[in-house]
Scaffold this motif. Structure first.
Motif, PDB file in Angstrom:
ATOM      1  N   ARG A 152       0.830  -1.216   0.000  1.00  0.00           N
ATOM      2  CA  ARG A 152       0.000   0.000   0.000  1.00  0.00           C
ATOM      3  C   ARG A 152       0.859   1.258   0.000  1.00  0.00           C
ATOM      4  NH1 ARG A 152      -3.355   2.702  -2.229  1.00  0.00           N
ATOM      5  NH2 ARG A 152      -4.679   4.036  -1.004  1.00  0.00           N
ATOM      6  N   VAL A 153       1.901   1.278   0.835  1.00  0.00           N
ATOM      7  CA  VAL A 153       2.749   2.469   0.931  1.00  0.00           C
ATOM      8  C   VAL A 153       3.509   2.692  -0.375  1.00  0.00           C
ATOM      9  CG1 VAL A 153       4.752   3.472   2.121  1.00  0.00           C
ATOM     10  CG2 VAL A 153       2.921   2.411   3.444  1.00  0.00           C
ATOM     11  N   THR A 154       4.012   1.627  -0.976  1.00  0.00           N
ATOM     12  CA  THR A 154       4.754   1.802  -2.226  1.00  0.00           C
ATOM     13  C   THR A 154       3.831   2.223  -3.375  1.00  0.00           C
ATOM     14  OG1 THR A 154       4.679  -0.592  -2.642  1.00  0.00           O
ATOM     15  CG2 THR A 154       6.701   0.301  -1.668  1.00  0.00           C
ATOM     16  N   THR A 155       2.577   1.786  -3.366  1.00  0.00           N
ATOM     17  CA  THR A 155       1.653   2.242  -4.414  1.00  0.00           C
ATOM     18  C   THR A 155       1.319   3.722  -4.259  1.00  0.00           C
ATOM     19  OG1 THR A 155      -0.286   1.507  -3.166  1.00  0.00           O
ATOM     20  CG2 THR A 155       0.584  -0.007  -4.821  1.00  0.00           C
ATOM     21  N   LEU A 156       1.432   4.233  -3.035  1.00  0.00           N
ATOM     22  CA  LEU A 156       1.194   5.660  -2.790  1.00  0.00           C
ATOM     23  C   LEU A 156       2.455   6.501  -3.007  1.00  0.00           C
ATOM     24  CD1 LEU A 156      -1.103   5.466   0.368  1.00  0.00           C
ATOM     25  CD2 LEU A 156      -1.766   6.128  -1.950  1.00  0.00           C
ATOM     26  N   GLY A 157       3.561   5.860  -3.392  1.00  0.00           N
ATOM     27  CA  GLY A 157       4.775   6.608  -3.689  1.00  0.00           C
ATOM     28  C   GLY A 157       5.918   6.387  -2.719  1.00  0.00           C
ATOM     29  N   GLY A 158       5.713   5.561  -1.713  1.00  0.00           N
ATOM     30  CA  GLY A 158       6.778   5.266  -0.768  1.00  0.00           C
ATOM     31  C   GLY A 158       6.632   6.019   0.541  1.00  0.00           C
ATOM     32  N   PHE A 159       7.499   5.676   1.472  1.00  0.00           N
ATOM     33  CA  PHE A 159       7.447   6.249   2.819  1.00  0.00           C
ATOM     34  C   PHE A 159       7.517   7.772   2.799  1.00  0.00           C
ATOM     35  CE2 PHE A 159       9.593   7.827   6.613  1.00  0.00           C
ATOM     36  CZ  PHE A 159       8.740   7.367   7.593  1.00  0.00           C
ATOM     37  N   GLY A 160       8.427   8.318   2.019  1.00  0.00           N
ATOM     38  CA  GLY A 160       8.602   9.770   1.976  1.00  0.00           C
ATOM     39  C   GLY A 160       7.346  10.502   1.549  1.00  0.00           C
ATOM     40  N   LYS A 161       6.718  10.022   0.498  1.00  0.00           N
ATOM     41  CA  LYS A 161       5.498  10.686  -0.012  1.00  0.00           C
ATOM     42  C   LYS A 161       4.338  10.534   0.959  1.00  0.00           C
ATOM     43  CE  LYS A 161       6.612  11.417  -4.511  1.00  0.00           C
ATOM     44  NZ  LYS A 161       6.449  12.167  -5.587  1.00  0.00           N
ATOM     45  N   LEU A 165       9.006   2.297   9.461  1.00  0.00           N
ATOM     46  CA  LEU A 165      10.388   2.753   9.595  1.00  0.00           C
ATOM     47  C   LEU A 165      11.301   1.628  10.064  1.00  0.00           C
ATOM     48  CD1 LEU A 165      10.219   6.305  11.188  1.00  0.00           C
ATOM     49  CD2 LEU A 165      11.442   5.655   9.131  1.00  0.00           C
ATOM     50  N   ARG A 166      10.849   0.875  11.042  1.00  0.00           N
ATOM     51  CA  ARG A 166      11.682  -0.169  11.641  1.00  0.00           C
ATOM     52  C   ARG A 166      11.903  -1.360  10.706  1.00  0.00           C
ATOM     53  NH1 ARG A 166      14.250  -3.989  12.683  1.00  0.00           N
ATOM     54  NH2 ARG A 166      14.397  -5.189  14.579  1.00  0.00           N
ATOM     55  N   TYR A 167      10.854  -1.811  10.053  1.00  0.00           N
ATOM     56  CA  TYR A 167      10.924  -3.062   9.294  1.00  0.00           C
ATOM     57  C   TYR A 167      11.015  -2.893   7.775  1.00  0.00           C
ATOM     58  CZ  TYR A 167       9.557  -5.254  13.680  1.00  0.00           C
ATOM     59  OH  TYR A 167       9.516  -5.669  14.973  1.00  0.00           O
ATOM     60  N   LEU A 168      10.459  -1.820   7.232  1.00  0.00           N
ATOM     61  CA  LEU A 168      10.261  -1.766   5.781  1.00  0.00           C
ATOM     62  C   LEU A 168      10.948  -0.626   5.043  1.00  0.00           C
ATOM     63  CD1 LEU A 168       6.465  -2.609   5.935  1.00  0.00           C
ATOM     64  CD2 LEU A 168       8.276  -4.135   5.160  1.00  0.00           C
ATOM     65  N   GLU A 169      11.317   0.444   5.727  1.00  0.00           N
ATOM     66  CA  GLU A 169      11.819   1.616   5.019  1.00  0.00           C
ATOM     67  C   GLU A 169      13.127   1.335   4.274  1.00  0.00           C
ATOM     68  OE1 GLU A 169      13.767   5.823   5.077  1.00  0.00           O
ATOM     69  OE2 GLU A 169      14.201   4.292   6.574  1.00  0.00           O
ATOM     70  N   LYS A 170      14.086   0.696   4.915  1.00  0.00           N
ATOM     71  CA  LYS A 170      15.356   0.370   4.242  1.00  0.00           C
ATOM     72  C   LYS A 170      15.121  -0.639   3.114  1.00  0.00           C
ATOM     73  CE  LYS A 170      18.211   2.602   6.995  1.00  0.00           C
ATOM     74  NZ  LYS A 170      18.762   3.864   6.651  1.00  0.00           N
ATOM     75  N   TYR A 171      14.235  -1.588   3.356  1.00  0.00           N
ATOM     76  CA  TYR A 171      13.890  -2.578   2.330  1.00  0.00           C
ATOM     77  C   TYR A 171      13.301  -1.878   1.110  1.00  0.00           C
ATOM     78  CZ  TYR A 171      11.676  -6.680   0.233  1.00  0.00           C
ATOM     79  OH  TYR A 171      11.284  -7.660  -0.639  1.00  0.00           O
ATOM     80  N   GLU A 172      12.434  -0.902   1.365  1.00  0.00           N
ATOM     81  CA  GLU A 172      11.821  -0.130   0.280  1.00  0.00           C
ATOM     82  C   GLU A 172      12.881   0.592  -0.532  1.00  0.00           C
ATOM     83  OE1 GLU A 172      10.177   4.148   0.522  1.00  0.00           O
ATOM     84  OE2 GLU A 172       8.480   2.865   1.022  1.00  0.00           O
ATOM     85  N   LYS A 173      13.821   1.232   0.146  1.00  0.00           N
ATOM     86  CA  LYS A 173      14.859   1.974  -0.559  1.00  0.00           C
ATOM     87  C   LYS A 173      15.665   1.068  -1.476  1.00  0.00           C
ATOM     88  CE  LYS A 173      15.603   5.842   2.535  1.00  0.00           C
ATOM     89  NZ  LYS A 173      16.568   6.532   3.393  1.00  0.00           N
ATOM     90  N   VAL A 174      15.998  -0.121  -0.990  1.00  0.00           N
ATOM     91  CA  VAL A 174      16.830  -1.031  -1.769  1.00  0.00           C
ATOM     92  C   VAL A 174      16.032  -1.736  -2.857  1.00  0.00           C
ATOM     93  CG1 VAL A 174      18.233  -3.134  -1.630  1.00  0.00           C
ATOM     94  CG2 VAL A 174      18.478  -1.357   0.105  1.00  0.00           C
TER      95      VAL A 174
END
Length: 163
Positions: free
Chosen positions: A53-62, A94-103
């Motif tokens: 869901r977060v990546t479809t909305l543009g990622g954590f930053g957006k 932030l704890r589990y998915l943010e770094k994974y999303e970036k990579v």
């Protein structure tokens, strides 16, 4: 029709478990393994659904920039008594998915230090990119101590008597 829904549910479950395995491997390779899946509102958080869901909305930053965590909470159907669910989702992301999303989603380099591989040091003679102004601040106590010792030594010596 009920058969296709069950098949769809089983497929989603399989994808979720495969995602969790990949996520665990990612964290293990970075030296930050996790054992338990986070719980929000009394039920396990579906990390795969949250990530999707977060990546479809543009990622954590957006999502954070547009403050859409409240919208995401509604999709998870947490109990109304769970008043901090949006904050909890953001923290767990932030704890589990943010770094994974970036990579994996944005294709960025993993900047985390790998176990056994120290962070590369600047070469000797390299110019640092920032300046530490705090290295010059000296406390008043230290200055009083230095001056007290200087003057006490000065008055004990024969040099002070010759003037």
């Amino acid at each position: 029709m009920a058969n296709s829904t069950g098949k769809n549910h089983a497929d989603q479950r399989r994808k979720g478990l495969a995602f969790l395995d990949e996520l665990r491997q990612f964290h293990h390779s970075r030296g930050s393994p996790f054992k338990k899946i986070p719980v929000v509102g009394g039920k396990e958080l579906d990390l795969h659904a949250l990530y999707t869901r977060v990546t479809t909305l543009g990622g954590f930053g957006k999502v954070s920039e547009k403050n859409q965590w409240g919208e995401i909470v509604e999709e998870f159907n947490f109990p109304r008594s769970c008043s901090n669910a949006a904050f909890a989702l953001k923290q767990y992301y932030l704890r589990y998915l943010e770094k994974y999303e970036k990579v994996h989603h944005f294709g960025e380099e993993d900047e985390e230090v790998q176990p056994g591989n120290p962070k590369p040091q600047l070469p000797i003679g390299a110019i640092p990119t920032s300046y530490n102004y705090q290295q010059h601040s000296v406390s008043g106590k230290f200055l009083r101590f230095v001056f007290f010792n200087f003057f006490s030594m000065y008055f004990r010596t024969s040099y002070s008597n010759s003037v």
